[in-house]
Design an enzyme around this catalytic site. Sequence first.
Site, mmCIF file in Angstrom:
data_model
loop_
_atom_site.group_PDB
_atom_site.id
_atom_site.type_symbol
_atom_site.label_atom_id
_atom_site.label_comp_id
_atom_site.label_asym_id
_atom_site.label_seq_id
_atom_site.Cartn_x
_atom_site.Cartn_y
_atom_site.Cartn_z
ATOM 1 N N GLU A 1 0.858 -1.192 0.000
ATOM 2 C CA GLU A 1 0.000 0.000 0.000
ATOM 3 C C GLU A 1 0.894 1.242 0.000
ATOM 4 O OE1 GLU A 1 -1.811 0.412 3.873
ATOM 5 O OE2 GLU A 1 -3.388 1.745 3.136
ATOM 6 N N LYS B 1 -9.272 2.174 -1.974
ATOM 7 C CA LYS B 1 -9.505 1.593 -0.635
ATOM 8 C C LYS B 1 -10.829 2.060 -0.041
ATOM 9 C CE LYS B 1 -6.964 1.113 3.771
ATOM 10 N NZ LYS B 1 -5.693 1.488 4.444
ATOM 11 N N CYS C 1 -4.871 -3.195 2.595
ATOM 12 C CA CYS C 1 -4.575 -3.200 4.030
ATOM 13 C C CYS C 1 -5.798 -3.437 4.913
ATOM 14 C CB CYS C 1 -3.854 -1.917 4.427
ATOM 15 S SG CYS C 1 -3.038 -2.105 6.029
HETATM 16 N N1 CDV Z 1 -2.805 0.941 6.615
HETATM 17 C C1 CDV Z 1 -3.801 0.356 7.298
HETATM 18 O O1 CDV Z 1 -4.918 0.224 6.827
HETATM 19 N N2 CDV Z 1 -3.477 -0.053 8.541
HETATM 20 C C2 CDV Z 1 -4.442 -0.615 9.481
HETATM 21 C C3 CDV Z 1 -4.087 -0.243 10.902
HETATM 22 C C4 CDV Z 1 -4.118 1.210 11.105
HETATM 23 C C5 CDV Z 1 -5.068 -0.879 11.862
HETATM 24 C C6 CDV Z 1 -4.516 -2.121 9.370
HETATM 25 O O2 CDV Z 1 -5.627 -2.639 9.351
HETATM 26 O O3 CDV Z 1 -3.472 -2.776 9.318
#
Ligand code: CDV
Length: 261
Positions: free
Chosen positions: A46, A123, A168
């Site tokens: 990401e 996202k 993510c």
């Molecule tokens: N970059 C992210 O989406 N990180 C989130 C953290 C902040 C909880 C994750 O779900 O890994």
Amino acid sequence: MRNIVIGAAQMGPIQKAENRDAVVLRMVALLEQAHEAHCNLVVFPELALTTFFPRHYMEDQKEVDAWFEVEMPNASTQPLFDAAKRFSIALSFGYAELTPEGRHFNTSILTDNQANIIAKYRKVHLPGHTEYDPERDFQHLEKRYFEPGDLGFPVWQSQNAHMGMCICNDRRWPEVYRVMALQGAELIMLGYNTPATNSQQREFVVARASSEDDELLVHSCDMDQCNFGKATVFDFDRHRRIEHYGLITSQTGVVLEEQKR
Ligand code: CDV
């Protein structure tokens, strides 16, 4: 057999001072390794082109926008696309996208093996907060700098397989996989950017550089293994009982919170 050799390009930390050209050099070095390992597809993290800037609180929109790409490819990323084309490797990587209309997204793309962009995902689940939080050692300001993705969870056909993307925090929602699976997704490309602990964050944000932690993990994936659901009594499309799933499809978190009051 439908085989895809996939390289997971794990990148070490990117410091605030490191510019895109330097990061792209690191990405090209990983692509060279991927070429030697006969990869067909390489997936990067990401927001791969810059430091994970949502850690930093900014008020000046010009300063914020400097972390975003207004076009893709661009002068900085062209060497990455050129290398991918030279090696006939498809790419997926994340970046901050600023649209011509001035909209900000946390985006990832997929190319074919000639470096043509064939798919884009924005996202949907943005973690974190919008305002500076003095209680936190490290900010997580994705809600401040991005708006939620507006493209849903599409699935594309490439390399003789059905492919989807998410980014993510999206990985924590089973609905994400379900929506793509119902469109036939066999492979989901998921880049993320998240240190595990507070002390790791301190090390990554403050001190550590960087390319020495870049690494490529390679696996040959037999896409025909995805036929499992269909070929057995577990056919997950056919035997769904949607009459019991209303709670997760018809109500948002806000509605559920109100019901608890
Ligand atoms: N970059 C992210 O989406 N990180 C989130 C953290 C902040 C909880 C994750 O779900 O890994």
